[in-house]
Design an enzyme around this catalytic site. Structure first.
Site, short mmCIF file in Angstrom:
data_model
loop_
_atom_site.label_atom_id
_atom_site.label_comp_id
_atom_site.label_asym_id
_atom_site.label_seq_id
_atom_site.Cartn_x
_atom_site.Cartn_y
_atom_site.Cartn_z
NE ARG A 138 -3.99 -0.17 0.97
CZ ARG A 138 -4.79 0.12 -0.05
NH1 ARG A 138 -4.97 1.37 -0.42
NH2 ARG A 138 -5.41 -0.84 -0.70
CG HIS B 215 -1.85 1.57 -4.52
ND1 HIS B 215 -2.82 2.40 -4.01
CD2 HIS B 215 -2.30 1.16 -5.75
CE1 HIS B 215 -3.82 2.49 -4.87
NE2 HIS B 215 -3.54 1.75 -5.93
#
Length: 220
Positions: A40, A43
């Site tokens: 994440r 990301h």
């Protein structure tokens, strides 16, 4: 294979597939719950350096997710971090979100004590009982990270997890190194200069997803 640009779910699924493929290609793939956090962060930043500079105390991810699952408070150093955290998901778990840096009482305390407002905000959170068993999330200010370290060492503060990922050039790497030497509480850090509000937000939101059993690729 093209990804429809009008489908947020498809974009997210494809993005995480690319991240995992790239990590595999680089020999940097993570496993276990730590993978959810590292992926994440990447990301959110498109920076694969975080696969090597993100470090976890043993059990840190589990401790953070468990605390969030119990509905703990989350204290941030700056409002930019506060704004990015999924407050609806946190509140659904029974938790609360706090940042005191813009509070007039914080400015008064900072002037009186000769410290930064970010550090004063962490001190105020401690005095209001929001630090023990909660998450302390530092995404901007090394001075705030030094303050939570001081509270743990000198005042026996006991947060469930300290996330220390400030960004910059002055005392940034040093403050994170100091956090890794802390044995009383679990921590997550990004080594060196890199970090920042988007990284702090990504970590907390990854932990919230783990606490709520929400798949990484499910859009908010």
């Amino acid at each position: 294979m093209s990804t429809p640009l009008n489908d947020p779910t498809a974009i997210t699924v494809r993005s995480f597939a690319i991240i995992r493929q790239e990590l595999e290609r680089l020999g940097l793939a993570w496993a276990g719950p730590e993978a959810a956090v590292v992926e994440r962060i990447i990301h959110s930043t498109a920076d694969f350096d975080f696969a090597t500079i993100t470090h976890f105390a043993p059990g840190a991810v589990q401790a953070g997710a468990a605390a969030l699952g119990r509905g703990c408070p989350v204290v941030t150093d700056v409002n930019m971090v506060r704004a990015g955290i999924s407050e609806s998901r946190l509140q659904a778990l029974g938790g609360s979100l706090h940042c005191f840096v813009a509070d007039p009482a914080c400015a008064t305390r900072a002037r009186a004590s000769g410290i930064t407002r970010s550090a004063a905000g962490i001190r105020l959170a401690w005095e209001q009982g929001l630090v023990d068993k909660g998450l302390v999330v530092i995404g901007n200010a090394p001075t705030a990270l030094y303050e939570i370290i001081r509270l743990v060492e000198q005042e026996q503060a006991c947060p469930a997890l300290v996330i220390g990922v400030p960004v910059g050039f002055v005392s940034t790497a040093e403050s994170k190194e100091a956090l890794t030497r802390l044995r009383q509480v679990p921590w997550i850090v990004t080594q060196g200069r890199k970090g920042g509000s988007p990284v702090a937000v990504a970590i907390v939101n990854a932990l919230l997803r783990l606490a709520a059993n929400v798949p990484a690729t499910e859009t908010d």
